[in-house]
Design an enzyme around this catalytic site. Sequence first.
Site: not given
Length: 361
Positions: A55, A107, A52
Amino acid sequence: MRKLISVLLLFGCLSAPVRALEVSALSAVVFDPLTGAVLWSKDPRRPMPMASTTKIMTALVSLERYEPDRTVTVEKRWTDVEGSSMYLREGETVTVRDLLCGLLLMSGNDASETLAGLWTGDRDDFIALMNRRAAELGMTDTVFENPSGLDEGDHHSTAEDMARLTASAMAEPLFREIVSSAAVTAAGRSMRNHNRLLTLCEGASGVKTGYTKKAGRCLVSAAERQGRQLIAVTLNAPDDWNDHIALYDEVFGELTDRQTIPGGIVGEVPVASGTSRVCRLYTEGASSLLFPGDPVHAELTLRGPRMAYAPVRAGAQYGTITASLGGKVLCEADVFYQTDIPEHPERPGLLARLYDTLFRK
């Protein structure tokens, strides 16, 4: 006017040797966004999945293309995602700012898909933007297959590439605001930051955690001490919190406070129609920053008018002086006139000379 006034021995080289510090990460880097230097590394160019922390790029591309207050009506296809979520509901109206908070703090993979789908309606177009932006940033060992970081295809990056990405993202005020927040309320949701370094590590200011079974624990962070920000990245690091604390303590501990702009006289400027032909210029105090390694050459550049016209007032601002390395500005200070210089009684002043030039033959 831009005038190079000196070359000064300032601070460390643009790379630093790898030291013997042990970390749990398979790949790690400490990066200086001010100079672009890698200050510590362990296999920093090793291609690996980054979970993640992907991101960060999703957020950067969104910030560069969407207005934060733009409203979005959530579509069902954006909510049908696996993994972590900010729990968006079909038909719900949210802002881009809300989505960025859900993306970076919770997230949310649903936030990722919504931001990607908002561009043209086709997430692949947004992913293409992510890869184009990576190329522009010099992320030569990075491929984005999705906007969330789920294990998919050839989705991968390197610790060094992620550090360069994060340096650009941290230059965005809204990004910095979100990732440094312990908690926010957005879209009617209470969101807490998953980044434990904010309380565990001196000077920590974000950025993003990540985990998948394939990628392991991934962490990108930023920390600031004595006015200097560094970025650390660890990929596949079972003990990532302690890795980052140790890395910052090690690297910040080896930086040296070095003068960048001297205090006092830094140059002079010609004076027209005054009782003196030149006026000295000064800064109110020296500027310094922390830097690594052996001294190298950096430039001091004075910016201001080519000539001053009497009367000159002591203490009035002339312009600025900047210290730079490789064309990148490191810091800047105001520059002032040192002395009063009255207009010379036997020399025509500026207005008189302009009048003569424009109206008299």
